[in-house]
Design an enzyme around this catalytic site. Sequence first.
Site, PDB file in Angstrom:
ATOM      1  N   HIS A  28       0.598  -3.447  -0.340  1.00 26.99           N
ATOM      2  CA  HIS A  28       0.092  -2.076  -0.432  1.00 26.99           C
ATOM      3  C   HIS A  28       1.144  -1.129   0.143  1.00 26.99           C
ATOM      4  CE1 HIS A  28      -4.495  -3.095  -0.607  1.00 26.99           C
ATOM      5  NE2 HIS A  28      -3.785  -3.798  -1.470  1.00 26.99           N
ATOM      6  N   GLU A  86       1.058   1.052   2.478  1.00 30.04           N
ATOM      7  CA  GLU A  86       1.117   1.073   3.936  1.00 30.04           C
ATOM      8  C   GLU A  86       1.893  -0.132   4.474  1.00 30.04           C
ATOM      9  OE1 GLU A  86      -3.185   2.520   2.964  1.00 30.04           O
ATOM     10  OE2 GLU A  86      -1.639   1.294   2.022  1.00 30.04           O
ATOM     11  N   CYS A  89      -4.991  -2.932   5.454  1.00 29.68           N
ATOM     12  CA  CYS A  89      -3.976  -1.984   5.930  1.00 29.68           C
ATOM     13  C   CYS A  89      -4.345  -1.412   7.293  1.00 29.68           C
ATOM     14  CB  CYS A  89      -3.763  -0.885   4.901  1.00 29.68           C
ATOM     15  SG  CYS A  89      -2.998  -1.507   3.374  1.00 29.68           S
TER      16      CYS A  89
END
Length: 155
Positions: free
Chosen positions: A55, A57, A88
């Site tokens: 992801h 992040e 995350c």
Amino acid sequence: MNQLDHQHWMKIALDEANQAALQNEVPVGAVLVLNNQEIARGHNMPIQKHDPSAHAEIMVLRKAATELENYRLPGLSLYVTLEPCLMCAGAIMNSRIANVYFGASDSKTGVAGSVMNAFENTQLNHHCSIEGGIMAEECASILKDFFKIKRIVKE
């Protein structure tokens, strides 16, 4: 930081989200900032990297940890176009990020207030400040447009 600073950094995160969309990834972008200086930027890459943890992040946390040669990232601010998910949020807390600023809320997987607020759980060791709604309309729009096109192409 003032509202203009927030908008400046969120625009960079939006640029990253656009890069993700161009690579047929869900358009989420992020940037990490320390003392109003960019440390790392990135976007979603789970399809390209064959990695469910890739992801936006996570990508910027990895880059910043390498850049700063430290797995702890105290004092940094994270700007991300979409409210963080539980995975995350855990990585953010474990890295000791100071501030999280996000754009669009995520009613299905967001854990900074939408589904739940993992960041407010007093049983967890680290906490950071959270502020949502930074350029929320623009951040939501890129996601809506991406999925609208996906639905049209499938039909």
